[in-house]
Design a protein around this motif. Structure first.
Motif, mmCIF file in Angstrom:
data_model
loop_
_atom_site.group_PDB
_atom_site.id
_atom_site.type_symbol
_atom_site.label_atom_id
_atom_site.label_comp_id
_atom_site.label_asym_id
_atom_site.label_seq_id
_atom_site.Cartn_x
_atom_site.Cartn_y
_atom_site.Cartn_z
ATOM 1 N N ALA A 1 0.838 -1.203 0.000
ATOM 2 C CA ALA A 1 0.000 0.000 0.000
ATOM 3 C C ALA A 1 0.870 1.250 0.000
ATOM 4 C CB ALA A 1 -0.915 -0.002 1.206
ATOM 5 N N VAL A 2 0.426 2.277 -0.715
ATOM 6 C CA VAL A 2 1.179 3.524 -0.860
ATOM 7 C C VAL A 2 0.372 4.687 -0.280
ATOM 8 C CG1 VAL A 2 2.205 5.147 -2.491
ATOM 9 C CG2 VAL A 2 2.329 2.677 -2.940
ATOM 10 N N GLN A 3 1.035 5.490 0.553
ATOM 11 C CA GLN A 3 0.446 6.724 1.054
ATOM 12 C C GLN A 3 1.220 7.905 0.470
ATOM 13 O OE1 GLN A 3 -0.319 6.825 5.353
ATOM 14 N NE2 GLN A 3 0.175 4.631 5.422
ATOM 15 N N ILE A 4 0.488 8.924 0.035
ATOM 16 C CA ILE A 4 1.133 10.083 -0.590
ATOM 17 C C ILE A 4 0.749 11.344 0.176
ATOM 18 C CG2 ILE A 4 1.368 11.427 -2.708
ATOM 19 C CD1 ILE A 4 0.719 8.918 -4.282
ATOM 20 N N THR A 5 1.777 12.082 0.578
ATOM 21 C CA THR A 5 1.557 13.276 1.402
ATOM 22 C C THR A 5 2.059 14.515 0.684
ATOM 23 O OG1 THR A 5 1.868 11.957 3.399
ATOM 24 C CG2 THR A 5 2.047 14.342 3.636
ATOM 25 N N ASN A 6 1.254 15.562 0.708
ATOM 26 C CA ASN A 6 1.616 16.860 0.134
ATOM 27 C C ASN A 6 2.288 17.689 1.219
ATOM 28 O OD1 ASN A 6 1.786 19.391 -0.986
ATOM 29 N ND2 ASN A 6 -0.377 19.550 -1.542
ATOM 30 N N ALA A 7 3.613 17.804 1.138
ATOM 31 C CA ALA A 7 4.367 18.606 2.107
ATOM 32 C C ALA A 7 4.953 19.839 1.451
ATOM 33 C CB ALA A 7 5.483 17.758 2.733
ATOM 34 N N ALA A 8 4.428 20.184 0.257
ATOM 35 C CA ALA A 8 4.935 21.343 -0.480
ATOM 36 C C ALA A 8 3.958 22.500 -0.482
ATOM 37 C CB ALA A 8 5.245 20.935 -1.922
ATOM 38 N N ARG A 9 2.759 22.243 0.037
ATOM 39 C CA ARG A 9 1.695 23.262 0.047
ATOM 40 C C ARG A 9 1.329 23.712 -1.369
ATOM 41 N NH1 ARG A 9 1.152 21.691 4.569
ATOM 42 N NH2 ARG A 9 0.894 22.954 6.485
ATOM 43 N N VAL A 10 1.277 22.754 -2.293
ATOM 44 C CA VAL A 10 0.855 23.003 -3.668
ATOM 45 C C VAL A 10 -0.501 22.332 -3.850
ATOM 46 C CG1 VAL A 10 1.344 22.591 -6.109
ATOM 47 C CG2 VAL A 10 3.213 23.137 -4.526
ATOM 48 N N ALA A 11 -1.492 23.086 -4.272
ATOM 49 C CA ALA A 11 -2.851 22.566 -4.370
ATOM 50 C C ALA A 11 -2.937 21.308 -5.228
ATOM 51 C CB ALA A 11 -3.776 23.650 -4.936
ATOM 52 N N ASN A 12 -3.623 20.292 -4.704
ATOM 53 C CA ASN A 12 -3.922 19.047 -5.421
ATOM 54 C C ASN A 12 -2.685 18.206 -5.778
ATOM 55 O OD1 ASN A 12 -6.741 19.730 -5.504
ATOM 56 N ND2 ASN A 12 -6.318 21.040 -7.279
ATOM 57 N N GLN B 1 -0.863 3.304 -12.844
ATOM 58 C CA GLN B 1 0.226 2.355 -13.055
ATOM 59 C C GLN B 1 0.039 1.071 -12.242
ATOM 60 O OE1 GLN B 1 2.565 2.625 -15.328
ATOM 61 N NE2 GLN B 1 1.776 4.618 -15.972
ATOM 62 N N GLY B 2 -1.112 0.927 -11.590
ATOM 63 C CA GLY B 2 -1.416 -0.313 -10.898
ATOM 64 C C GLY B 2 -1.053 -0.357 -9.428
ATOM 65 N N PHE B 3 -0.650 0.766 -8.837
ATOM 66 C CA PHE B 3 -0.324 0.797 -7.414
ATOM 67 C C PHE B 3 -1.596 0.985 -6.583
ATOM 68 C CE2 PHE B 3 3.532 2.144 -9.589
ATOM 69 C CZ PHE B 3 4.499 1.389 -8.948
ATOM 70 N N THR B 4 -1.580 0.464 -5.367
ATOM 71 C CA THR B 4 -2.702 0.629 -4.446
ATOM 72 C C THR B 4 -2.428 1.823 -3.547
ATOM 73 O OG1 THR B 4 -3.130 -1.749 -4.428
ATOM 74 C CG2 THR B 4 -4.047 -0.455 -2.617
ATOM 75 N N VAL B 5 -3.121 2.935 -3.788
ATOM 76 C CA VAL B 5 -2.952 4.143 -2.976
ATOM 77 C C VAL B 5 -3.940 4.081 -1.827
ATOM 78 C CG1 VAL B 5 -2.991 6.655 -2.938
ATOM 79 C CG2 VAL B 5 -2.186 5.447 -4.986
ATOM 80 N N SER B 6 -3.430 3.902 -0.621
ATOM 81 C CA SER B 6 -4.291 3.716 0.547
ATOM 82 C C SER B 6 -4.700 5.028 1.200
ATOM 83 C CB SER B 6 -3.588 2.831 1.579
ATOM 84 O OG SER B 6 -2.376 3.428 2.006
ATOM 85 N N GLY B 7 -4.032 6.119 0.829
ATOM 86 C CA GLY B 7 -4.402 7.400 1.419
ATOM 87 C C GLY B 7 -3.582 8.550 0.895
ATOM 88 N N ILE B 8 -4.173 9.730 0.888
ATOM 89 C CA ILE B 8 -3.464 10.965 0.527
ATOM 90 C C ILE B 8 -3.790 12.003 1.588
ATOM 91 C CG2 ILE B 8 -3.502 10.481 -1.950
ATOM 92 C CD1 ILE B 8 -5.804 12.443 -2.221
ATOM 93 N N GLY B 9 -2.947 13.016 1.679
ATOM 94 C CA GLY B 9 -3.210 14.058 2.667
ATOM 95 C C GLY B 9 -2.176 15.154 2.625
ATOM 96 N N ASN B 10 -2.352 16.146 3.497
ATOM 97 C CA ASN B 10 -1.417 17.255 3.613
ATOM 98 C C ASN B 10 -0.571 17.069 4.865
ATOM 99 O OD1 ASN B 10 -2.375 18.715 1.314
ATOM 100 N ND2 ASN B 10 -4.157 19.332 2.535
ATOM 101 N N ALA B 11 0.724 17.354 4.745
ATOM 102 C CA ALA B 11 1.621 17.239 5.898
ATOM 103 C C ALA B 11 1.332 18.345 6.899
ATOM 104 C CB ALA B 11 3.072 17.322 5.431
ATOM 105 N N ALA B 12 1.663 18.090 8.160
ATOM 106 C CA ALA B 12 1.425 19.082 9.213
ATOM 107 C C ALA B 12 2.295 20.309 9.028
ATOM 108 C CB ALA B 12 1.689 18.440 10.575
#
Length: 454
Positions: A347-358, A370-381
């Motif tokens: 499972a892959v989690q992707i976090t936005n830590a650059a403060r760039v929208a979307n 590409q066939g990866f399982t993305v289990s979650g996305i979000g913004n870093a603290a």
């Protein structure tokens, strides 16, 4: 999933090591090591002494299939010197990650450099078909390929018709699959359609035939050469060969008798080291491809490298994967299918830590496609300046992280961390870690692991 991936690999490694040990004991006990060593012939690689090319960016080897008719066997015409009936530039990537084998059409026109006499006579050079260089010795072929590709060669290996036949016969023949019957009296070819095992004589005829395929040109036969090369790789690494010391020794004896190599490959230990590097490369990472070409402006019956060829050769020089357009032709093997599923299972989690929208959602979409399982996305603290790729301390997670970086074109190495699965943290430098897009190369290609019927 991890167990399914690891067990076959362990069995393969254990089996190969046992087979290698058995043949080593047989050879050592009987003194056959010296016979094998005595089989090897050498020839100069360069017309003048020069430093060996740097191999830190991979190893480059020129395979030459000589059409010399000066043979013990009859039926191949009169002795008219030597030309390269086939010419393959093999790049073994650093770290043994992959092998790219590029067929250079023998009808390729090249401005060949002058060659000094290395025992075959001097050549003044000039524009000519690249296959004619071998008439002046392997050193002239090496110089011609380096001039054509810009790739510095580390070694060459030459084999003639008889050698090819004896290698295939020592393997007990190889399996091929033909969609239709093929008959070519000039190549001594007469094979039915379907899946079949062929001996050395028929394998050579299949690799050489031009009149039974396409428009009868040199280009038309290169697809069959790719199939034959794949068949030899599959047979040489199969249990059928490795489990039989007699067949393995026959193969080694035939191979060493059949080869002419440069001084850098003149000992069994040199050849063994090269074989070990090749064995370390998964068969689904061995790709055969044809040099992209265009009709020569001065002669439509000859070819020259196309713009795609320039991109391909640049990848070899840079030791980077060739960006092939589409996918390799044919069906995937079971090994390919298992690998494709396995390296995307964590499972892959992707976090936005650059403060760039979307930003996280954009990358998540690319990963999912590409066939990866993305289990979650979000913004870093908090904002992070650098992008990082983390993986759990498991083989599965490490493979998924490496595959993710490759598919998203990220120039970043995964780091192990006490987490679950894989985490991609996109920092403010996310654009700078994005590798520039490489132009896709359009050419005939196939993986060594592919079904021979594909």
């Amino acid at each position: 999933m991890t167990e399914l991936r690891i067990r076959p690999r362990r069995r393969r490694i254990t089996f190969v090591l046992i087979a290698a040990l058995v043949i080593a004991l047989i050879v050592a006990a009987s003194g056959l090591w010296f016979k094998l060593q005595g089989n090897i012939s050498t020839a100069s690689m360069r017309s003048s002494e020069s430093a060996a090319p740097d191999s830190s960016h991979g190893l480059n080897i020129l395979l030459l299939g000589s059409d010399t008719r000066d043979l013990e066997a009859s039926g191949y015409g009169k002795a008219t010197g030597a030309r390269s009936d086939s010419m393959v530039l093999v790049h073994v990537a650093a770290g043994n990650k992959r092998i790219d084998a590029v067929q250079i059409p023998r009808d390729t026109l090249v401005d060949m450099p002058a060659c000094e006499d290395t025992g075959h006579g001097p050549s003044a050079g000039g524009v000519s078909m690249i296959n004619s260089a071998l008439n002046y010795g392997p050193a002239c072929s090496v110089a011609a390929v380096e001039a054509l590709t810009g790739v510095q060669l580390n070694h060459f290996i030459e084999v003639n018709f008889e050698g090819f036949i004896s290698i295939v016969d020592a393997l007990g023949g190889v399996n091929v699959c033909l969609p239709q019957p093929l008959k070519d009296s000039k190549a001594k070819l007469d094979l039915p359609a379907g899946d079949q095992k062929v001996n050395g004589t028929d394998a050579l005829a299949l690799a050489r035939t031009r009149h039974a395929v396409g428009d009868g040109s040199d280009i038309a036969r290169l697809g069959h050469q790719q199939m034959v090369m794949s068949a030899i790789v599959q047979q040489a690494t199969s249990r059928e060969t490795l489990a039989r010391p007699d067949r393995l020794y026959s193969f080694l004896d035939a191979a060493t008798q059949s080869l002419t190599v440069d001084p850098g490959l003149s000992s069994l230990s040199d050849l063994t080291a090269l074989a070990a590097r090749a064995q370390a490369v998964p068969s689904n990472e061995i790709t055969f491809m044809t040099m992209p070409w265009a009709p020569a402006p001065q002669n439509i019956n000859r070819v020259v490298p196309s713009a795609d060829a320039d991109a391909l050769f640049a990848s070899l020089r840079e030791d980077s994967p060739v960006a092939l357009a589409g996918k390799a032709s044919g069906k995937k093997s079971d090994e390919d299918a298992a690998a494709a599923i396995d390296d995307r299972a964590a499972a892959v989690q992707i976090t936005n830590a650059a403060r760039v929208a979307n930003l996280a959602s954009d990358y998540a979409k690319k990963a999912s496609e590409q066939g990866f399982t993305v289990s979650g996305i979000g913004n870093a603290a908090s904002v992070q300046s650098t992008t990082s790729l983390l993986a759990a301390d498991t083989e599965q997670a490490r493979q998924t992280a490496a595959a993710l970086a490759k598919e998203l074109n990220l120039d970043i190495a995964p780091k192990t961390a006490a987490i679950d699965g894989v985490q991609l943290h996109l920092g403010q430098d996310y654009q700078s870690v994005q590798k520039p897009e490489k132009p896709e190369v359009e050419t005939t290609n196939r993986k060594a692991s592919q079904s021979l019927c594909g």
